[in-house]
Design a protein around this motif. Structure first.
Motif, PDB file in Angstrom:
ATOM      1  N   LEU A 119      62.131  29.271  15.955  1.00 49.28           N
ATOM      2  CA  LEU A 119      62.328  30.698  16.204  1.00 49.28           C
ATOM      3  C   LEU A 119      62.724  30.883  17.672  1.00 49.28           C
ATOM      4  O   LEU A 119      62.133  30.234  18.552  1.00 49.28           O
ATOM      5  N   PRO A 120      63.698  31.746  17.964  1.00 41.40           N
ATOM      6  CA  PRO A 120      64.284  31.811  19.310  1.00 41.40           C
ATOM      7  C   PRO A 120      63.512  32.693  20.297  1.00 41.40           C
ATOM      8  O   PRO A 120      64.109  33.474  21.055  1.00 41.40           O
ATOM      9  N   PHE A 121      62.200  32.551  20.291  1.00 39.73           N
ATOM     10  CA  PHE A 121      61.384  33.291  21.258  1.00 39.73           C
ATOM     11  C   PHE A 121      60.104  32.501  21.525  1.00 39.73           C
ATOM     12  O   PHE A 121      59.840  31.477  20.878  1.00 39.73           O
ATOM     13  N   GLN A 122      59.306  32.977  22.475  1.00 35.87           N
ATOM     14  CA  GLN A 122      58.164  32.216  22.954  1.00 35.87           C
ATOM     15  C   GLN A 122      56.993  32.197  21.963  1.00 35.87           C
ATOM     16  O   GLN A 122      56.837  33.100  21.136  1.00 35.87           O
ATOM     17  N   LYS A 123      56.164  31.156  22.088  1.00 41.50           N
ATOM     18  CA  LYS A 123      54.950  31.014  21.279  1.00 41.50           C
ATOM     19  C   LYS A 123      54.039  32.224  21.480  1.00 41.50           C
ATOM     20  O   LYS A 123      53.889  32.732  22.591  1.00 41.50           O
ATOM     21  N   GLY A 124      53.471  32.704  20.393  1.00 45.32           N
ATOM     22  CA  GLY A 124      52.575  33.845  20.457  1.00 45.32           C
ATOM     23  C   GLY A 124      53.256  35.190  20.269  1.00 45.32           C
ATOM     24  O   GLY A 124      52.577  36.211  20.106  1.00 45.32           O
ATOM     25  N   ARG A 257      61.526  26.845  11.483  1.00 48.55           N
ATOM     26  CA  ARG A 257      60.087  26.566  11.446  1.00 48.55           C
ATOM     27  C   ARG A 257      59.347  27.881  11.578  1.00 48.55           C
ATOM     28  O   ARG A 257      59.634  28.682  12.465  1.00 48.55           O
ATOM     29  N   THR A 258      58.364  28.113  10.720  1.00 49.87           N
ATOM     30  CA  THR A 258      57.603  29.355  10.771  1.00 49.87           C
ATOM     31  C   THR A 258      56.098  29.046  10.761  1.00 49.87           C
ATOM     32  O   THR A 258      55.691  27.883  10.668  1.00 49.87           O
ATOM     33  N   GLU A 265      61.763  27.527   6.352  1.00 48.01           N
ATOM     34  CA  GLU A 265      62.282  28.482   5.372  1.00 48.01           C
ATOM     35  C   GLU A 265      63.491  29.213   5.934  1.00 48.01           C
ATOM     36  O   GLU A 265      63.752  29.211   7.142  1.00 48.01           O
ATOM     37  N   TYR A 266      64.240  29.862   5.033  1.00 52.91           N
ATOM     38  CA  TYR A 266      65.276  30.807   5.448  1.00 52.91           C
ATOM     39  C   TYR A 266      64.597  32.149   5.696  1.00 52.91           C
ATOM     40  O   TYR A 266      63.775  32.597   4.882  1.00 52.91           O
ATOM     41  N   LEU A 267      64.913  32.781   6.804  1.00 54.20           N
ATOM     42  CA  LEU A 267      64.231  34.014   7.167  1.00 54.20           C
ATOM     43  C   LEU A 267      64.688  35.177   6.283  1.00 54.20           C
ATOM     44  O   LEU A 267      65.828  35.226   5.836  1.00 54.20           O
ATOM     45  N   LYS A 270      63.488  42.322   6.909  1.00 52.57           N
ATOM     46  CA  LYS A 270      62.356  43.261   6.917  1.00 52.57           C
ATOM     47  C   LYS A 270      60.995  42.561   6.934  1.00 52.57           C
ATOM     48  O   LYS A 270      59.974  43.186   6.661  1.00 52.57           O
ATOM     49  N   LYS A 271      60.977  41.290   7.289  1.00 53.84           N
ATOM     50  CA  LYS A 271      59.720  40.554   7.418  1.00 53.84           C
ATOM     51  C   LYS A 271      59.480  40.242   8.898  1.00 53.84           C
ATOM     52  O   LYS A 271      60.431  39.978   9.645  1.00 53.84           O
ATOM     53  N   THR A 272      58.224  40.299   9.332  1.00 53.75           N
ATOM     54  CA  THR A 272      57.880  40.004  10.710  1.00 53.75           C
ATOM     55  C   THR A 272      57.446  38.539  10.826  1.00 53.75           C
ATOM     56  O   THR A 272      56.672  38.050   9.997  1.00 53.75           O
ATOM     57  N   TYR A 273      57.934  37.865  11.882  1.00 50.18           N
ATOM     58  CA  TYR A 273      57.650  36.445  12.062  1.00 50.18           C
ATOM     59  C   TYR A 273      56.902  36.225  13.375  1.00 50.18           C
ATOM     60  O   TYR A 273      57.346  36.632  14.438  1.00 50.18           O
ATOM     61  N   LEU A 274      55.728  35.583  13.257  1.00 51.55           N
ATOM     62  CA  LEU A 274      54.910  35.209  14.408  1.00 51.55           C
ATOM     63  C   LEU A 274      55.131  33.730  14.691  1.00 51.55           C
ATOM     64  O   LEU A 274      55.005  32.891  13.791  1.00 51.55           O
TER      65      LEU A 274
END
Length: 277
Positions: A119-124, A257-258, A265-267, A270-274
């Motif tokens: 995912l293209p952002f920081q952990k947390g 990776r989620t 998975e394929y994202l 309308k779903k939020t990913y942590l």
């Protein structure tokens, strides 16, 4: 004098539709005419001709390749040579097909479709997938992803590769296609020839430069609201150059990776990913 005139005609008869520049030129020697191209970019550039040449009293020693890939930072790449068939007669290149150029190797047909991106952002951090593949707002027939996120969010590289293009001077955004050319972005080429682009970045928020080698997870930019956008978000797209579609990208679905990093998975829209890894 005749050959010099024809060489000039050859150059003028070519029309380019360029996404990325490549210098084309000709060389006339005795009974041969050769087309060459230079590529000053740090990545491969593909030249794609829209058809076949029309010749008079000229032949080609081999098949005319409609797509030619120029290596990075290379000169005098031979595109095609024409040879006079009968030296006792006049010769002419009646028409050379138009051409366009594409960033990357447009001859690549297969790639690592099993590669799992981060995912293209920081952990947390967690963000909503506002628009997914084939979304109704701006992703029709396009495999792109939009993450809703505040301006200034740190964007990380989803995959390792070479930074090949950076734009960060724009400060304008609007919900109309008329603003599409005003998006700031980073382009990264991967080892299998695919290219990822991160769009709508903050003005002067890019933290890498062309030529940099980045690792997965490196901070590459700050998110923004530039270009064609109806609110602050990150637009992520991965593609291969496609010689059959000069104005479109062959966009690709990518696995991510989620959760804690053990699931791929394929994202989904309308779903939020942590990101927990």
């Amino acid at each position: 004098m005749k050959k010099l005139f024809i060489a000039g005609f050859i150059i003028l008869s070519l029309t380019a539709y360029s996404q990325k520049p490549a210098r084309l030129y000709t060389e006339v020697k005795q009974d041969t005419v050769t087309y060459y191209a230079d590529n000053s970019e740090i990545y491969p550039v593909s030249i794609s001709f829209t058809g076949q040449p029309e010749l008079e009293n000229l032949r080609t020693p081999g098949k005319f390749e409609t797509v030619k890939v120029l290596p990075p930072e290379s000169k005098r790449n031979r595109l095609i040579t024409f040879i006079v068939t009968d030296r006792k007669k006049g010769w002419k290149i009646r028409k050379m097909p138009n051409y366009y150029t594409l960033a990357g190797d447009a001859t690549i047909k297969s790639y690592n479709s099993d590669y799992v991106y981060d995912l293209p952002f920081q952990k947390g951090k967690s963000f909503l997938m506002y628009q997914g593949y084939n979304g109704t707002f701006s992703h029709q027939n396009e495999n792109s992803l939009d993450f809703t996120m505040p301006e200034g969010t740190e964007i990380t590289a989803a995959r390792e590769g070479k930074v090949i293009d950076v734009v960060q001077s724009n400060n304008t955004g609007c919900p109309s296609i008329s603003c599409a050319h005003l998006a700031n972005y980073v382009s990264i080429m991967h080892s299998d020839g695919t290219i990822a682009q991160y769009f709508h970045l903050k003005q002067n928020g890019v933290q890498v430069k062309a030529g940099d080698l980045v690792k997965k997870g490196d901070v590459i930019a700050l998110s923004g609201n530039t270009g064609w956008t109806n609110g602050p978000h990150l637009h992520f797209v991965c593609f291969l150059p496609d010689a059959s579609k000069p104005k479109q990208k062959n966009t690709l679905k990518t696995l991510f990776r989620t959760e804690d990093g053990t699931k791929s998975e394929y994202l989904t829209e309308k779903k939020t990913y942590l990101k927990q890894y």
